[in-house]
Design a protein around this motif. Structure first.
Motif, PDB file in Angstrom:
ATOM      1  N   ASP A 108      -4.274  16.919  15.679  1.00 19.58           N
ATOM      2  CA  ASP A 108      -5.528  16.200  15.413  1.00 19.58           C
ATOM      3  C   ASP A 108      -5.483  15.495  14.062  1.00 19.58           C
ATOM      4  O   ASP A 108      -5.879  14.331  13.938  1.00 19.58           O
ATOM      5  N   VAL A 109      -5.005  16.209  13.040  1.00 21.58           N
ATOM      6  CA  VAL A 109      -4.949  15.622  11.695  1.00 21.58           C
ATOM      7  C   VAL A 109      -3.985  14.444  11.662  1.00 21.58           C
ATOM      8  O   VAL A 109      -4.260  13.409  11.040  1.00 21.58           O
ATOM      9  N   LEU A 110      -2.834  14.584  12.333  1.00 23.42           N
ATOM     10  CA  LEU A 110      -1.842  13.510  12.361  1.00 23.42           C
ATOM     11  C   LEU A 110      -2.430  12.241  12.956  1.00 23.42           C
ATOM     12  O   LEU A 110      -2.256  11.137  12.421  1.00 23.42           O
ATOM     13  N   GLN A 111      -3.137  12.383  14.054  1.00 25.09           N
ATOM     14  CA  GLN A 111      -3.726  11.221  14.706  1.00 25.09           C
ATOM     15  C   GLN A 111      -4.746  10.538  13.801  1.00 25.09           C
ATOM     16  O   GLN A 111      -4.749   9.311  13.653  1.00 25.09           O
ATOM     17  N   GLN A 112      -5.604  11.331  13.155  1.00 23.10           N
ATOM     18  CA  GLN A 112      -6.610  10.774  12.255  1.00 23.10           C
ATOM     19  C   GLN A 112      -5.961  10.083  11.062  1.00 23.10           C
ATOM     20  O   GLN A 112      -6.381   9.000  10.646  1.00 23.10           O
ATOM     21  N   PHE A 113      -4.914  10.698  10.516  1.00 24.86           N
ATOM     22  CA  PHE A 113      -4.251  10.116   9.352  1.00 24.86           C
ATOM     23  C   PHE A 113      -3.575   8.800   9.703  1.00 24.86           C
ATOM     24  O   PHE A 113      -3.646   7.830   8.938  1.00 24.86           O
ATOM     25  N   LEU A 114      -2.899   8.751  10.855  1.00 27.52           N
ATOM     26  CA  LEU A 114      -2.212   7.526  11.247  1.00 27.52           C
ATOM     27  C   LEU A 114      -3.197   6.388  11.493  1.00 27.52           C
ATOM     28  O   LEU A 114      -2.904   5.227  11.185  1.00 27.52           O
ATOM     29  N   MET A 115      -4.361   6.698  12.040  1.00 24.91           N
ATOM     30  CA  MET A 115      -5.380   5.675  12.218  1.00 24.91           C
ATOM     31  C   MET A 115      -5.836   5.128  10.864  1.00 24.91           C
ATOM     32  O   MET A 115      -5.972   3.910  10.674  1.00 24.91           O
ATOM     33  N   SER A 116      -6.056   6.012   9.905  1.00 24.32           N
ATOM     34  CA  SER A 116      -6.437   5.591   8.560  1.00 24.32           C
ATOM     35  C   SER A 116      -5.312   4.806   7.899  1.00 24.32           C
ATOM     36  O   SER A 116      -5.565   3.832   7.177  1.00 24.32           O
ATOM     37  N   ALA A 117      -4.060   5.223   8.132  1.00 27.71           N
ATOM     38  CA  ALA A 117      -2.922   4.535   7.534  1.00 27.71           C
ATOM     39  C   ALA A 117      -2.784   3.115   8.080  1.00 27.71           C
ATOM     40  O   ALA A 117      -2.428   2.187   7.346  1.00 27.71           O
ATOM     41  N   THR A 118      -3.066   2.933   9.369  1.00 25.12           N
ATOM     42  CA  THR A 118      -3.007   1.594   9.958  1.00 25.12           C
ATOM     43  C   THR A 118      -4.007   0.659   9.282  1.00 25.12           C
ATOM     44  O   THR A 118      -3.690  -0.486   8.938  1.00 25.12           O
ATOM     45  N   VAL A 119      -5.226   1.150   9.073  1.00 27.14           N
ATOM     46  CA  VAL A 119      -6.250   0.345   8.386  1.00 27.14           C
ATOM     47  C   VAL A 119      -5.823   0.063   6.954  1.00 27.14           C
ATOM     48  O   VAL A 119      -5.971  -1.065   6.450  1.00 27.14           O
ATOM     49  N   ALA A 120      -5.264   1.070   6.271  1.00 28.10           N
ATOM     50  CA  ALA A 120      -4.839   0.895   4.889  1.00 28.10           C
ATOM     51  C   ALA A 120      -3.726  -0.142   4.771  1.00 28.10           C
ATOM     52  O   ALA A 120      -3.707  -0.946   3.821  1.00 28.10           O
ATOM     53  N   GLU A 121      -2.794  -0.146   5.724  1.00 26.55           N
ATOM     54  CA  GLU A 121      -1.711  -1.138   5.700  1.00 26.55           C
ATOM     55  C   GLU A 121      -2.255  -2.548   5.889  1.00 26.55           C
ATOM     56  O   GLU A 121      -1.800  -3.503   5.253  1.00 26.55           O
ATOM     57  N   ARG A 167      -5.280  -3.611   5.091  1.00 28.84           N
ATOM     58  CA  ARG A 167      -5.996  -3.988   3.875  1.00 28.84           C
ATOM     59  C   ARG A 167      -5.051  -4.276   2.718  1.00 28.84           C
ATOM     60  O   ARG A 167      -5.406  -5.007   1.797  1.00 28.84           O
ATOM     61  N   SER A 168      -3.871  -3.694   2.754  1.00 28.26           N
ATOM     62  CA  SER A 168      -2.907  -3.883   1.666  1.00 28.26           C
ATOM     63  C   SER A 168      -2.074  -5.142   1.825  1.00 28.26           C
ATOM     64  O   SER A 168      -1.379  -5.544   0.878  1.00 28.26           O
ATOM     65  N   SER A 169      -2.104  -5.760   3.002  1.00 23.17           N
ATOM     66  CA  SER A 169      -1.216  -6.901   3.265  1.00 23.17           C
ATOM     67  C   SER A 169      -1.483  -8.081   2.334  1.00 23.17           C
ATOM     68  O   SER A 169      -0.567  -8.842   2.020  1.00 23.17           O
ATOM     69  N   SER A 170      -2.714  -8.235   1.875  1.00 26.19           N
ATOM     70  CA  SER A 170      -3.045  -9.374   1.003  1.00 26.19           C
ATOM     71  C   SER A 170      -2.895  -9.045  -0.476  1.00 26.19           C
ATOM     72  O   SER A 170      -3.099  -9.913  -1.328  1.00 26.19           O
ATOM     73  N   ASP A 171      -2.540  -7.817  -0.795  1.00 25.33           N
ATOM     74  CA  ASP A 171      -2.368  -7.409  -2.196  1.00 25.33           C
ATOM     75  C   ASP A 171      -0.968  -7.786  -2.657  1.00 25.33           C
ATOM     76  O   ASP A 171       0.026  -7.370  -2.063  1.00 25.33           O
ATOM     77  N   SER A 172      -0.887  -8.569  -3.732  1.00 20.68           N
ATOM     78  CA  SER A 172       0.416  -9.039  -4.214  1.00 20.68           C
ATOM     79  C   SER A 172       1.055  -8.085  -5.213  1.00 20.68           C
ATOM     80  O   SER A 172       2.166  -8.338  -5.692  1.00 20.68           O
ATOM     81  N   GLY A 173       0.390  -6.990  -5.556  1.00 20.11           N
ATOM     82  CA  GLY A 173       0.939  -6.043  -6.526  1.00 20.11           C
ATOM     83  C   GLY A 173       2.038  -5.188  -5.937  1.00 20.11           C
ATOM     84  O   GLY A 173       2.361  -5.283  -4.744  1.00 20.11           O
ATOM     85  N   PRO A 174       2.641  -4.330  -6.773  1.00 18.24           N
ATOM     86  CA  PRO A 174       3.700  -3.436  -6.297  1.00 18.24           C
ATOM     87  C   PRO A 174       3.183  -2.536  -5.177  1.00 18.24           C
ATOM     88  O   PRO A 174       2.075  -2.018  -5.258  1.00 18.24           O
ATOM     89  N   LYS A 175       3.976  -2.370  -4.155  1.00 14.61           N
ATOM     90  CA  LYS A 175       3.566  -1.566  -3.008  1.00 14.61           C
ATOM     91  C   LYS A 175       3.946  -0.093  -3.203  1.00 14.61           C
ATOM     92  O   LYS A 175       4.960   0.224  -3.812  1.00 14.61           O
TER      93      LYS A 175
END
Length: 270
Positions: A212-225, A227-235
């Motif tokens: 359950d935790v893995l599924q929730q985390f991966l969903m959050s990680a997808t959104v985070a990725e 949102r991060s696509s337009s950030d030009s700073g160090p990844k």
């Protein structure tokens, strides 16, 4: 290490290489990264330092397809379009022709992760590792909700190194005398005095909770990725994991019982 024939000389050589690599990585400037400084910092002989610095970087222990296959499974178990109503992974048609109109298929899943690798190559890799199976109707079935290769020591060692390496790095960061920022998450819970059956039941409960935790985390990680696509700073990269260990309890002895018995000379009585 004994099971896989890793003997003392090889272990010492690996440790030497790790010390040199870490000393180089922590050097404030390239100018200070001299063989003498590293020798003083690590306790190694300068000849060993020079030899290890000049060695070519070895290729990774895992094939390039392994991270790609893991990413495909991660998307499969976290993207709602590839899940049933109960959040378990949908069987996916091996090719669009074998599926139904409007339903996702395996090539679509792979293309959403990367268009540089063909779906057939990814499927062959997942089949080789025993992560998926293909039904007689041409449906690709995920055997488990976690990416657990069944074959290939190289694949298993790859994830061992990645998982344990980052776990130890988190613990080392928290213990660092010059740590910058709050401590990283590095905790565990434990229980003892359990019967074998109850220990197994706790392991099954831990696997259910992790799914359950893995599924929730991966969903959050997808959104985070996204949102991060337009950030030009160090990844940055993150790793979030869990482990379960089970072993026979060794009862602890009282402090006085742990000491060897002393023989006292009797004084003669008058």
């Amino acid at each position: 290490m004994i099971d896989h024939g890793l003997q003392h000389p090889v272990m010492v050589e690996l440790l030497k290489k790790a010390l040199v690599d870490e000393a180089l990585a922590s050097a404030p400037t390239d100018r200070s990264s001299t063989d003498t400084r590293i020798a003083l910092q690590t306790g190694l002989h300068r000849k060993d330092v020079r030899r290890l610095r000049e060695e070519p970087v070895p290729e990774g222990v895992a094939a390039p397809m392994v991270p790609m296959a893991a990413n495909v499974v991660a998307r499969w178990i976290s993207e709602p379009r590839f899940l049933k109503a109960d959040k378990t992974p949908l069987p996916l048609a091996r090719t669009p022709r074998l599926g139904h109109p409007g339903e996702p298929d395996f090539p679509t899943l792979v293309a959403e992760v990367s268009r540089d690798v063909g779906a057939r190559a990814v499927l062959d890799e997942l089949l080789r590792m025993g992560v998926v199976s293909v039904s007689a109707e041409g449906m690709v079935l995920l055997k488990d909700t976690a990416f657990v290769p069944q074959e290939g020591l190289g694949d298993s060692f790859h994830f061992l190194a990645e998982n344990v390496g980052d776990h130890l790095a988190a613990a080392a960061f928290n213990l660092s005398p010059d740590r910058q920022g709050p401590p990283l998450l590095e905790q565990s819970a434990f229980s003892s005095e359990l019967s074998a059956d109850q220990a197994q039941e706790l392991q099954r409960a831990a696997r259910r909770l992790w799914a359950d935790v893995l599924q929730q985390f991966l969903m959050s990680a997808t959104v985070a990725e996204q949102r991060s696509s337009s950030d030009s700073g160090p990844k940055q990269r993150v790793r979030f994991g869990v482990y379960f260990h089970q072993a026979i309890s060794t009862p602890s002895l009282p402090a006085e019982a742990a000491q060897p018995a002393r023989r006292h000379k009797k004084k003669p009585t008058s």
